[in-house]
Design an enzyme around this catalytic site. Structure first.
Site, PDB file in Angstrom:
ATOM      1  N   GLU A   1       3.814   0.101  12.795  1.00  0.00           N
ATOM      2  CA  GLU A   1       2.662  -0.608  12.233  1.00  0.00           C
ATOM      3  C   GLU A   1       2.730  -2.116  12.482  1.00  0.00           C
ATOM      4  O   GLU A   1       1.728  -2.819  12.357  1.00  0.00           O
ATOM      5  CB  GLU A   1       2.573  -0.349  10.729  1.00  0.00           C
ATOM      6  CG  GLU A   1       3.714  -0.913   9.918  1.00  0.00           C
ATOM      7  CD  GLU A   1       3.760  -0.332   8.517  1.00  0.00           C
ATOM      8  OE1 GLU A   1       3.834  -1.128   7.569  1.00  0.00           O
ATOM      9  OE2 GLU A   1       3.723   0.897   8.369  1.00  0.00           O
TER      10      GLU A   1
ATOM     11  N   ARG B   1      -8.014  12.306  13.313  1.00  0.00           N
ATOM     12  CA  ARG B   1      -6.602  12.048  13.047  1.00  0.00           C
ATOM     13  C   ARG B   1      -5.884  13.368  12.745  1.00  0.00           C
ATOM     14  O   ARG B   1      -6.417  14.236  12.045  1.00  0.00           O
ATOM     15  CB  ARG B   1      -6.441  11.045  11.906  1.00  0.00           C
ATOM     16  CG  ARG B   1      -7.098   9.712  12.221  1.00  0.00           C
ATOM     17  CD  ARG B   1      -6.830   8.663  11.170  1.00  0.00           C
ATOM     18  NE  ARG B   1      -5.422   8.259  11.158  1.00  0.00           N
ATOM     19  CZ  ARG B   1      -4.923   7.376  10.303  1.00  0.00           C
ATOM     20  NH1 ARG B   1      -5.713   6.835   9.386  1.00  0.00           N
ATOM     21  NH2 ARG B   1      -3.648   7.051  10.339  1.00  0.00           N
TER      22      ARG B   1
ATOM     23  N   GLY C   1      -4.598   7.406   5.990  1.00  0.00           N
ATOM     24  CA  GLY C   1      -3.650   8.452   6.324  1.00  0.00           C
ATOM     25  C   GLY C   1      -2.890   8.954   5.114  1.00  0.00           C
ATOM     26  O   GLY C   1      -2.636  10.162   4.973  1.00  0.00           O
TER      27      GLY C   1
ATOM     28  N   SER D   1       8.523   5.981  12.451  1.00  0.00           N
ATOM     29  CA  SER D   1       8.413   5.371  11.116  1.00  0.00           C
ATOM     30  C   SER D   1       9.380   5.969  10.095  1.00  0.00           C
ATOM     31  O   SER D   1       8.995   6.263   8.963  1.00  0.00           O
ATOM     32  CB  SER D   1       6.973   5.491  10.602  1.00  0.00           C
ATOM     33  OG  SER D   1       6.063   4.938  11.515  1.00  0.00           O
TER      34      SER D   1
ATOM     35  N   HIS E   1      -3.439   6.365  15.359  1.00  0.00           N
ATOM     36  CA  HIS E   1      -3.611   5.641  14.102  1.00  0.00           C
ATOM     37  C   HIS E   1      -5.092   5.380  13.818  1.00  0.00           C
ATOM     38  O   HIS E   1      -5.961   6.102  14.292  1.00  0.00           O
ATOM     39  CB  HIS E   1      -2.785   4.352  14.127  1.00  0.00           C
ATOM     40  CG  HIS E   1      -1.359   4.559  13.727  1.00  0.00           C
ATOM     41  ND1 HIS E   1      -0.692   3.726  12.860  1.00  0.00           N
ATOM     42  CD2 HIS E   1      -0.469   5.528  14.044  1.00  0.00           C
ATOM     43  CE1 HIS E   1       0.552   4.155  12.677  1.00  0.00           C
ATOM     44  NE2 HIS E   1       0.708   5.250  13.398  1.00  0.00           N
TER      45      HIS E   1
ATOM     46  N   LYS F   1       0.837  -1.202   0.000  1.00  0.00           N
ATOM     47  CA  LYS F   1       0.000   0.000   0.000  1.00  0.00           C
ATOM     48  C   LYS F   1       0.868   1.246   0.000  1.00  0.00           C
ATOM     49  O   LYS F   1       0.605   2.208  -0.729  1.00  0.00           O
ATOM     50  CB  LYS F   1      -0.910   0.022   1.234  1.00  0.00           C
ATOM     51  CG  LYS F   1      -1.751   1.293   1.358  1.00  0.00           C
ATOM     52  CD  LYS F   1      -2.143   1.607   2.775  1.00  0.00           C
ATOM     53  CE  LYS F   1      -0.980   2.123   3.578  1.00  0.00           C
ATOM     54  NZ  LYS F   1      -1.372   2.587   4.940  1.00  0.00           N
ATOM     55  N   SER F   2       1.909   1.245   0.822  1.00  0.00           N
ATOM     56  CA  SER F   2       2.762   2.428   0.939  1.00  0.00           C
ATOM     57  C   SER F   2       3.436   2.765  -0.383  1.00  0.00           C
ATOM     58  O   SER F   2       3.521   3.936  -0.767  1.00  0.00           O
ATOM     59  CB  SER F   2       3.820   2.206   2.022  1.00  0.00           C
ATOM     60  OG  SER F   2       3.220   2.010   3.283  1.00  0.00           O
TER      61      SER F   2
ATOM     62  N   ARG G   1      -4.352   2.212  18.980  1.00  0.00           N
ATOM     63  CA  ARG G   1      -3.981   0.800  18.916  1.00  0.00           C
ATOM     64  C   ARG G   1      -3.479   0.254  20.245  1.00  0.00           C
ATOM     65  O   ARG G   1      -3.658  -0.936  20.532  1.00  0.00           O
ATOM     66  CB  ARG G   1      -2.927   0.587  17.815  1.00  0.00           C
ATOM     67  CG  ARG G   1      -3.524   0.633  16.420  1.00  0.00           C
ATOM     68  CD  ARG G   1      -2.497   0.450  15.330  1.00  0.00           C
ATOM     69  NE  ARG G   1      -3.166   0.280  14.030  1.00  0.00           N
ATOM     70  CZ  ARG G   1      -2.568   0.382  12.851  1.00  0.00           C
ATOM     71  NH1 ARG G   1      -1.274   0.661  12.796  1.00  0.00           N
ATOM     72  NH2 ARG G   1      -3.242   0.212  11.733  1.00  0.00           N
TER      73      ARG G   1
END
Length: 445
Positions: free
Chosen positions: A333, A139, A111, A214, A360, A30-31, A364
Site C-alpha cells: 500500500e 475485486r 476491501g 502484506s 486494489h 483504518k486497518s 495501481r
C-alpha cells in the site's frame, strides 16, 4: 449555476515555496479501526474504541455491523479537541447482540468490509446481502466465498466469485480446516481468522498459493485477536508454514485506543523528503504491526533521517532524493507514495513484489505509470512492479481512479512540480478525511 461534481473537480495541488516545517496530527488507522469493530461486534461483552478513524471505509463497516444488529454508540467528551480533522475525545461503544438479517450491507469499495464481513454474516440468523461500488464487483472474493462454503456457509453469488452476493446465515458455523489461495490479498486470511473464534470448531486456515502479500496485516490481525483473548497458532510461533489456527472461544470486550494511521502519514513524511524540511507526526508508536512503520527505513534510504521522540516521529529531508531498489511485497500500500517520491529522485528506482496491486482500488501499477508519464515521467511496468527513471516533470491533470492513494501521490508530486491538478481529491475521504485541509495546513496556506 450547477456545482461541479466532486469526482470531476480538479484540485490545484499546492506547490511548495520552500522547506516544509510542520506537525501533522494523522487520524487513526483504518486497518486497526475496522478489525477492532469486527472483534468488538463478536465479543461476549461491550467494548470501547477510542480515537477511531472516521472515514468512508470505517463508517461503512460500522453501518454494516449496525445493519446486522450490533449497537455502536458514538460519544465525544466535553474536553475534545479538533486538530486537522481528528477529534481527540471521540469514542465508539460497541454493544454486541444477536446477529440477524435480513439486512443489506453497502461495502463501497472497502476491501476490509467486503472480505471481513461475510464470515460474520455466516454467524447471523437470516440473509445478509452484500453490494457496493461498481469497482467492488471486479475485486477478488473467491478465496473468502469458497472457504466459507467449505466451512459450512450457504452463499449465493451466481457463480461470479465476486459481489453482489447473499450470505444465508444460520446463526452458527461449523468451521474447521480450510485451504485457500490468498496470494491476491492477505485479507482472505484475516477475514477467516477474525471470526474464527466464534466458529463451532474454530478455524485452521492453510494458504496454498503463491507468495502472501502484506504479511504485516496478518500479524496485525493475530495480535488483535490475542489481545481479545483468542488463542492463535501461527507460523512465526513454530507452527506449520502458511497455517494459522484459531481455537473456538469467547472474545473479550476491549478498551482500545486506535494508533495513528502510519500509511496515511506517508504523504506528509514525503513532503519533508521532497522539500528538504521537517515534519513531526505525534503519537507514532514505538512498536506496531502497521505496514506504514516501514517508511522510517525506506524514506531514510531515499535521503531523509528520522528520530522517535516524546513529540512523535520527527522526519527531516536532506534536500536530496535518492532512487532505490526495494521489495515492497509486505507493504504494497506504500507503493504509490514511494513511486511519487522516486519520480523526483536523482537516480532510477525499481519497486518489486507488488503484482497484487493490480487488484486494489484500481490497477495501481497501470495507473501510476499512466499518470506519472502524463506529467513527463518515464515509468515502465514490470511483471511485479515498476521501474522509474526520473525526468523533469511538468504540470497537468493527475487522475485518481477513485483511489485515495493515487490522490495523495499526485499531491506529493505537486509539491515539486508547478501546475499539477488532482482529479477527484475527494476520494481521499476513503481513509484520510480532510486531506486537502491537512495538506494546505502543513504548508501554512
Amino acid at each position: 449555476m450547477t456545482a461541479t461534481p466532486a469526482h470531476t473537480a480538479l484540485w490545484p495541488a499546492p506547490h511548495a515555496s520552500g522547506a516544509v516545517t510542520a506537525t501533522v496530527h494523522v487520524p487513526g488507522s483504518k486497518s486497526v479501526t475496522n478489525r477492532a469493530l469486527v472483534l468488538a461486534a463478536l465479543a461476549a461483552e461491550p467494548g470501547w474504541l477510542r480515537r477511531p478513524l472516521r472515514s468512508r471505509d470505517t463508517l461503512l463497516m460500522a453501518g454494516a455491523l449496525r445493519a446486522m444488529g450490533v449497537g455502536i454508540e458514538e460519544t465525544v467528551s466535553s474536553s475534545s479537541a479538533v486538530t486537522g480533522g481528528l477529534v481527540s475525545g471521540e469514542a465508539w461503544r460497541v454493544i454486541p447482540s444477536g446477529l440477524h438479517g435480513p439486512a443489506t450491507v453497502d461495502v463501497g469499495n472497502a476491501g476490509t468490509v467486503m472480505r471481513f464481513l461475510p464470515p460474520v454474516a455466516a454467524l447471523a440468523d437470516g440473509p445478509i446481502r452484500f453490494d457496493g461500488d461498481p469497482r467492488s464487483y471486479e475485486r477478488p472474493l473467491t478465496g473468502v466465498i469458497d472457504a466459507l462454503r467449505v466451512l459450512g456457509a450457504r452463499i449465493d453469488d451466481d457463480g461470479r466469485g465476486a459481489l453482489p452476493l447473499t450470505v444465508h446465515g444460520g446463526g452458527a458455523l461449523d468451521g474447521g480446516p480450510v485451504e485457500i489461495d490468498a496470494s491476491s490479498s492477505s485479507q482472505f486470511v484475516s477475514a477467516l481468522l477474525l471470526s474464527g473464534a466464534r466458529f463451532n470448531q474454530g478455524v485452521e486456515v492453510r494458504h496454498v498459493g503463491g507468495p502472501l502479500p502484506s504479511m504485516p496485516h496478518i500479524r496485525m490481525t493475530v495480535d488483535m485477536l490475542r489481545s481479545a483473548g483468542a488463542q492463535v497458532d501461527t507460523p512465526e510461533a513454530g507452527g506449520e508454514p502458511n497455517v494459522w489456527r484459531v481455537t473456538p472461544g469467547a472474545l473479550l470486550g476491549r478498551d482500545l485506543t486506535v494508533e495513528p494511521d502510519l500509511s496515511n502519514a506517508q504523504p506528509f513524511l514525503a513532503a519533508a523528503l521532497v522539500t528538504g524540511g521537517t515534519v513531526t507526526i505525534p503519537d507514532w508508536p514505538a512498536h506496531t504491526t502497521q505496514p506504514g512503520d516501514a517508511l522510517r527505513e525506506i524514506f531514510t534510504e531515499m535521503g531523509g533521517s528520522c528520530e522517535l521522540t516524546e513529540q512523535g516521529l520527527v522526519f527531516t529531508g536532506s534536500g536530496s532524493i535518492h532512487g532505490l531498489d526495494v521489495d515492497l511485497s509486505e507493504v504494497g500500500e506504500l507503493t504509490p507514495g514511494i513511486a511519487a517520491v522516486a519520480a523526483l529522485a536523482d537516480s532510477p528506482s525499481t519497486l518489486r513484489g507488488v503484482a497484487h496491486l493490480r487488484l486494489h482500488e484500481t490497477d495501481r501499477l497501470a495507473a501510476l505509470t499512466k499518470e506519472i508519464n502524463g506529467l513527463g515521467g518515464d515509468v515502465t511496468e514490470t511483471a511485479d512492479g515498476l521501474h522509474i527513471r526520473p525526468r523533469r516533470l511538468h504540470g497537468g491533470v493527475f487522475h485518481t481512479y477513485d483511489d485515495h492513494r493515487m490522490a495523495t501521490a499526485g499531491a506529493v508530486i505537486g509539491l515539486a512540480v508547478d501546475g499539477v491538478q488532482i482529479e477527484n481529491v475527494a476520494t481521499t475521504a476513503k481513509t484520510l478525511p480532510d486531506f486537502p485541509e491537512l495538506w494546505t495546513g502543513m504548508l501554512g496556506n
